[in-house]
Scaffold this active site. Structure first.
Site, PDB file in Angstrom:
ATOM      1  N   LYS A  36      -3.162   6.068   7.562  1.00 22.04           N
ATOM      2  CA  LYS A  36      -2.729   6.051   6.296  1.00 22.04           C
ATOM      3  C   LYS A  36      -2.025   7.185   6.197  1.00 22.04           C
ATOM      4  O   LYS A  36      -0.848   7.113   5.361  1.00 22.04           O
ATOM      5  CB  LYS A  36      -3.921   6.119   5.180  1.00 22.04           C
ATOM      6  CG  LYS A  36      -4.483   4.617   4.883  1.00 22.04           C
ATOM      7  CD  LYS A  36      -5.542   4.667   3.974  1.00 22.04           C
ATOM      8  CE  LYS A  36      -6.257   3.399   3.802  1.00 22.04           C
ATOM      9  NZ  LYS A  36      -7.495   3.135   2.779  1.00 22.04           N
ATOM     10  N   ASP A  78      -5.069   2.013  -3.717  1.00 16.94           N
ATOM     11  CA  ASP A  78      -6.578   2.161  -3.471  1.00 16.94           C
ATOM     12  C   ASP A  78      -7.350   2.785  -4.606  1.00 16.94           C
ATOM     13  O   ASP A  78      -8.359   2.162  -5.208  1.00 16.94           O
ATOM     14  CB  ASP A  78      -7.024   3.312  -2.088  1.00 16.94           C
ATOM     15  CG  ASP A  78      -6.898   2.592  -0.874  1.00 16.94           C
ATOM     16  OD1 ASP A  78      -6.712   1.352  -0.663  1.00 16.94           O
ATOM     17  OD2 ASP A  78      -6.574   3.567   0.192  1.00 16.94           O
TER      18      ASP A  78
END
Ligand code: ATR
Length: 280
Positions: free
Chosen positions: A66, A102
């Site tokens: 990420k 997220d």
């Protein structure tokens, strides 16, 4: 015309994302293919370039890439900038636009599916790695009153607290002092402990009767923490399966301009997961 998407990670073989996006595509009438691509940290950038050269329009990024994905972007959303990590890439003209779904995925799952109100809660975050970073700003936006971050390696908790920059609301404490912290109304397990054989030693004094316990993992990895919470008479214990489906829906929205219904996909995955766990 069929559009190409992928999820990059390592390991990635058991990712549920190809199934989720295929179902969303059918539901919304979007022709797409979505594959899982395994890439090591050394190969990640070239794997994304190869995917793009073959016509890739967008990708999800999972562990451990990420932060590397953030570095590949020519532009990032404000939220991704804030957390320093990207889980969604969108090709735009001449480069990748990155965002991070997220945090919104977690909050939608807790507030809309679980019908929980996070406002005013005293919260504990266990862990200060990528998973914790991705959700902390969204929790603050959802109105939690106080957030204590505790990490096995204390310096990482301090770094995260500094990065958030709200010293009155967000503080770090030592793992050894967990028993002295009092009780919480929301405890989030963002550690990777459930993926290992080690069991975290957590005192029941952290749990209040109306506590919400959330593990950001799902499947077997979430069992040790959620079992601890239930053993301590915690009212409500939730794993990360709903968050997974909601973050996927948010990525789908950014790519295709429509947010799919998530209940059907969630119910199917929940039933499959329960069957797998009880078969063990
Ligand atoms: P992720 O992106 O999943 O958060 P990560 O950045 O490697 O992955 O972070 C893993 C988190 O789990 C960290 O907070 C880690 O603590 P350290 O910073 O001390 O490594 C935590 N963690 C991993 N195993 C753990 C264990 N057995 N007990 C407690 N915390 C653990």
């Amino acid at each position: 015309m069929r559009q190409h998407f992928a999820v990059f990670g390592q390991p990635i073989a058991h990712s549920l994302s190809p199934y989720i996006h295929a179902e969303f595509g059918k539901q919304c009438g979007v022709e797409l293919d979505y594959v899982a691509i395994e890439a090591s940290p050394e190969d990640f950038a070239s794997a994304v370039a190869t995917f793009r050269a073959a016509g890739g329009r967008g990708a999800n990024i999972t562990l451990p890439h990420k932060q590397a994905a953030y570095a590949l972007c020519k532009e990032v959303s404000e939220y991704a900038f804030h957390v320093g990590a990207v889980n969604t890439l969108m090709w735009q003209d001449d480069g990748w636009m990155g965002c991070n779904t997220d945090g919104v995925g977690l909050i939608v799952d807790l507030t809309e599916r679980e019908r929980l109100d996070l406002r005013g809660r005293r919260c504990l975050m266990l862990g200060a790695g990528g998973a914790a970073r991705g959700v902390v700003p969204a929790m603050l936006e959802a109105g939690v009153a106080e957030l204590i971050i505790v990490n096995r390696t204390a310096a990482r908790a301090d770094e995260l607290v500094d990065a958030v920059g709200e010293p009155d609301r967000v503080k770090s404490r030592y793992w050894e002092d967990l028993a002295a912290l009092g009780d919480f109304e929301l405890i989030i397990n963002a550690t990777a402990a459930g993926h290992q054989t080690t069991v975290m030693d957590l005192p029941f004094s952290l749990l209040s009767p109306r506590c919400l316990a959330v593990d950001l993992s799902y499947g077997k990895a979430a069992i040790p923490f959620l079992s601890w919470a239930k053993a301590g008479n915690c009212d409500h214990a939730v794993d990360g399966l709903g968050m997974l489906v909601e973050q996927a829906a948010e990525s789908f929205l950014r790519w295709h301009g429509v947010r799919p219904q998530t209940d059907g996909v969630y119910a199917t995955l929940r039933a499959k997961q329960d069957a797998l766990i009880s078969a063990d």
